[in-house]
Design a protein around this motif. Sequence first.
Motif, PDB file in Angstrom:
ATOM      1  N   GLN A 162      -1.761 -26.115  36.909  1.00  0.00           N
ATOM      2  CA  GLN A 162      -0.816 -26.241  38.018  1.00  0.00           C
ATOM      3  C   GLN A 162      -0.877 -25.017  38.930  1.00  0.00           C
ATOM      4  O   GLN A 162      -0.837 -25.148  40.160  1.00  0.00           O
ATOM      5  N   ARG A 169      -4.681 -25.459  46.908  1.00  0.00           N
ATOM      6  CA  ARG A 169      -3.992 -25.971  48.086  1.00  0.00           C
ATOM      7  C   ARG A 169      -4.056 -24.970  49.242  1.00  0.00           C
ATOM      8  O   ARG A 169      -4.346 -25.327  50.390  1.00  0.00           O
ATOM      9  N   VAL A 281      -5.107 -35.036  40.688  1.00  0.00           N
ATOM     10  CA  VAL A 281      -3.720 -34.571  40.623  1.00  0.00           C
ATOM     11  C   VAL A 281      -2.872 -35.643  39.970  1.00  0.00           C
ATOM     12  O   VAL A 281      -2.851 -36.801  40.427  1.00  0.00           O
ATOM     13  N   ASP A 283       0.496 -37.711  38.905  1.00  0.00           N
ATOM     14  CA  ASP A 283       1.631 -38.134  39.726  1.00  0.00           C
ATOM     15  C   ASP A 283       2.800 -37.166  39.623  1.00  0.00           C
ATOM     16  O   ASP A 283       3.464 -36.866  40.629  1.00  0.00           O
ATOM     17  N   GLU A 284       3.050 -36.653  38.416  1.00  0.00           N
ATOM     18  CA  GLU A 284       4.189 -35.746  38.255  1.00  0.00           C
ATOM     19  C   GLU A 284       3.917 -34.374  38.875  1.00  0.00           C
ATOM     20  O   GLU A 284       4.851 -33.586  39.066  1.00  0.00           O
ATOM     21  N   ASP A 285       2.634 -34.070  39.191  1.00  0.00           N
ATOM     22  CA  ASP A 285       2.288 -32.777  39.793  1.00  0.00           C
ATOM     23  C   ASP A 285       2.151 -32.829  41.311  1.00  0.00           C
ATOM     24  O   ASP A 285       1.884 -31.797  41.941  1.00  0.00           O
ATOM     25  N   LEU A 286       2.333 -33.977  41.907  1.00  0.00           N
ATOM     26  CA  LEU A 286       2.175 -34.099  43.359  1.00  0.00           C
ATOM     27  C   LEU A 286       3.128 -33.193  44.149  1.00  0.00           C
ATOM     28  O   LEU A 286       2.751 -32.667  45.199  1.00  0.00           O
ATOM     29  N   LEU A 289       1.938 -29.739  45.666  1.00  0.00           N
ATOM     30  CA  LEU A 289       1.214 -29.608  46.926  1.00  0.00           C
ATOM     31  C   LEU A 289       2.136 -29.326  48.101  1.00  0.00           C
ATOM     32  O   LEU A 289       1.663 -28.923  49.174  1.00  0.00           O
ATOM     33  N   TRP A 290       3.457 -29.532  47.937  1.00  0.00           N
ATOM     34  CA  TRP A 290       4.417 -29.266  49.004  1.00  0.00           C
ATOM     35  C   TRP A 290       5.196 -27.981  48.781  1.00  0.00           C
ATOM     36  O   TRP A 290       6.065 -27.644  49.587  1.00  0.00           O
TER      37      TRP A 290
END
Length: 481
Positions: A162, A169, A281, A283-286, A289-290
């Motif tokens: 992570q 990113r 990536v 789904d729980e780690d998306l 990216l923000w």
Amino acid sequence: MKRIHADSFAPKYQSGKWSWDKNVHGLHFQQHFDLEDANERFIETNGYKFLRSINQEEEMIFRQVFVRSNTTYDSDTVVINDVRDLVLFMMPKEFLSMKFVEFMHKPSVHRLIHALIIYFEYYLQMVEFVLIRRDELAGNMAQVQSEQTNEMKRIFSTNLSQYRMLVARNYSVIIMGEGDMSKFYHTKPIVNISSKIKDKFFHEQFLAVATQIVWITMHRRAYYVIEMEMNRLFRSEHFLMNRSEYLKLSPVERSLLYGKNNKMVNYRAQCSPMVQELRNVADEDLPILWIGERKYRGDDRRISEIELEYIVPGSQLHMIDVGHGILGHPKRLYNTILNLDWPEVRFSNFSKQHDPYYIIRQPHLRIPNIDEMHLRKMSKNYEQFFHIFRIYEPFNRELLVKWVDRDKIINYYCSGGVLHNISMRCEQQLICEEERDVPKIISKYFDVVSKFRKKNIYLGDAAQPEGARTYKVKGDDHFFS
């Protein structure tokens, strides 16, 4: 050594080494200006020689000309800009181009270096954990691993991935030439031709400087581990140098440190580990990216922890009980080249009960909950309303020119130039300025004072969801609004 006229600026750092003098049967201190070609003077990073230390003459020039001004925000604490300025002063002269110096002062590069420091803080802890486990599993008293131990290792490896994703990113913004990085893109906008040779040297120089910044921030420990991992992140394992100082890892240890997304293929089709992280990536780690762009709203504790580490300024990390190397530590605890001043540390009376900067306590790996991965998949994310604004200390062309002319400035003062202390500067200002505009002086004073005060500045509701407001907060790095 040539004498520099700077009475009020005594050296804080004695550069040299102690040796035993057989003639007088006592210790003798030999300063580094007598060791210009010695190994103690330089350290080699990716084929480039950086200064390992500076002599008293260079120290006084650095402190008066190149160090961060006292009028900047949080000038009494160590932040990324302090480490960057030190590395810029100690890097080779072939790095001193306007393009490279301006690149190192860009906010996007600042965010990438910040993410690298967070990543290597956790990575060095993981390497230490791997080496301890290697000793525990070897010999006649070897321990038996349980399923819980393997699950804990999987959680550690996921956490490290992570942080690697956060670095990827920020790096993708640079290599794609987005925002303020457009002028540094490797292809020309019209003809679309890449400058391969120039881009190669530019990339090599950045990797060397980034390695030095991370190494100094991590208390100058585990240099070869940092250098090896830095080159692996940005290149891949195909292009790692075969050096005896590099750590040799078993396949099991590599899978723990490099993560499940690390794939080795033919070097012609090989992607860097950071690109591989962005291609896979979960789904729980998306929401990762923000981070740094929007305020996270959800009940995933792991995402909240990463966001807190990333958006809290380096000067305020002690408020959340997090340590990122030397970031946020008082400058009084360090000398000019950001080495710990142990007598000052002893007088600070730190203890295990009172150690906000992790000097007595060493950063440790928190034993995770075995059900942590399962709970994260069940977490919920909500719509994000708040944007995060970053406020950086601005730089001008005068600052960039000063760094490009670094060697000329050093040679000028070393050849007899006078360094002005505060008294000499005031006398010279009184002589040169016959007429002084009092309102202008007062306005400049309030501009300086405002940097030391944290203000909430209301910006309005434009382009925001209904009911949402946006605020900017003064500081060093990332601030949520």
